[in-house]
Design a protein around this motif. Sequence first.
Motif, short mmCIF file in Angstrom:
data_model
loop_
_atom_site.label_atom_id
_atom_site.label_comp_id
_atom_site.label_asym_id
_atom_site.label_seq_id
_atom_site.Cartn_x
_atom_site.Cartn_y
_atom_site.Cartn_z
N LEU A 1 7.06 2.29 4.12
CA LEU A 1 6.14 1.48 3.33
C LEU A 1 5.16 2.44 2.66
CD1 LEU A 1 4.89 -1.33 2.53
CD2 LEU A 1 3.42 -1.07 4.54
N LYS A 2 5.09 2.39 1.35
CA LYS A 2 4.16 3.25 0.60
C LYS A 2 3.08 2.38 -0.02
CE LYS A 2 5.76 6.43 -2.31
NZ LYS A 2 6.30 7.01 -3.57
N ILE A 3 1.85 2.83 0.16
CA ILE A 3 0.72 2.23 -0.55
C ILE A 3 0.22 3.29 -1.51
CG2 ILE A 3 -1.45 0.99 -0.35
CD1 ILE A 3 -0.85 0.57 2.63
N ARG A 4 0.28 2.98 -2.80
CA ARG A 4 0.05 4.00 -3.82
C ARG A 4 -1.39 4.47 -3.90
NH1 ARG A 4 4.95 2.96 -6.09
NH2 ARG A 4 4.83 0.74 -6.44
N SER A 5 -2.30 3.58 -3.92
CA SER A 5 -3.71 3.91 -4.06
C SER A 5 -4.48 3.01 -3.10
CB SER A 5 -4.17 3.70 -5.51
OG SER A 5 -5.55 3.95 -5.64
N THR A 6 -4.76 3.53 -1.95
CA THR A 6 -5.31 2.68 -0.89
C THR A 6 -6.69 2.17 -1.20
OG1 THR A 6 -5.94 4.73 0.25
CG2 THR A 6 -3.93 3.64 0.99
N LYS A 7 -6.95 0.96 -0.73
CA LYS A 7 -8.26 0.33 -0.85
C LYS A 7 -8.82 0.11 0.56
CE LYS A 7 -6.58 -3.20 -3.26
NZ LYS A 7 -5.25 -2.92 -3.84
N LEU A 8 -10.11 -0.09 0.64
CA LEU A 8 -10.73 -0.31 1.94
C LEU A 8 -10.08 -1.50 2.66
CD1 LEU A 8 -14.52 0.20 1.13
CD2 LEU A 8 -12.98 1.81 2.24
#
Lengths: 115, 116
Positions: A77-84
Motif C-alpha cells: 500500500l503506497k500513500i503518495r503524499s501523507t497527511k496528518l
Amino acid sequence: EPEVTQTPSHQVTQMGQEVILRCVPISNHLYFYWYRQILGQKVEFLVSFYNNEISEKSEIFDDQFSVERPDGSNFTLKIRSTKLEDSAMYFCASSRRTGMVAEAFFGQGTRLTVV
Amino acid sequence: AQKITQTQPGMFVQEKEAVTLDCTYDTSDPSYGLFWYKQPSSGEMIFLIYQGSYDQQNATEGRYSLNFQKARKSANLVISASQLGDSAMYFCAMRESKAAGNKLTFGGGTRVLVKP
C-alpha cells in the motif's frame, strides 16, 4: 501456522512524504485487502485486490493511495503524499477464496504516524 | 445508518464466567455473513467465528458461540469460561453478498477486561 506478515510494525513519516506499507499474505491466498483503524475508531475498509487488479475500493482510497503486488508474494500500500489524518493502524488481510464464508486473515498491522 | 452496532464500549467479566457481547446489524441483503474478530493489546486482528445468514444452527468454535437471532438482526458473541487472555477488543463485522470486493464492515468494538 501460516500468517499474514506486515512490515514495518511502526512507521513515522513527515507530512507530505511518500510511504509504502508492506505485506506478505498467506501463500495460497488469492484475495488481498487493506483496512485502516484510526486510533479509537472502527476498522475501515480501504481496498480489495484480486487477480492483479483492484476489485473494490472505498471513498477513503483516493488518488493518494495505490496498491501493488510487485512480485507474487508481496502486497503493498503506497500513500503518495501523507497527511496528518493518515495516521492510523493499517491492516493487510488475505483470504483463500471469495464468497460469504471467506474469512479474512489479518496481519498484525503497521502503525503509521504522520508528523 | 450504522450497518453494525456494538452498544457496549467496555465491560468487565470475572474469570471463568461467561460474557455476551452484543452486535446488531442492518442490511436489506438476504445473503450476508457475520464475523467476530478479537484484537488484543498487541494490535493484530484474530478471526474467531462466522455465521451465515442462511445457517440453520448457531455457530460454535470452542469457547465461542454465536447467538444468532435473524429476525432481530442480532449476532451476539458468547465467550464461555472467560480466561485472562480473553481481555481484548472484540469487533463484529458483516459481509453482504451485494458488496463488491468481499469487503467487511466493522462495528465500533467492545473492550473486554477479564478480572482474576
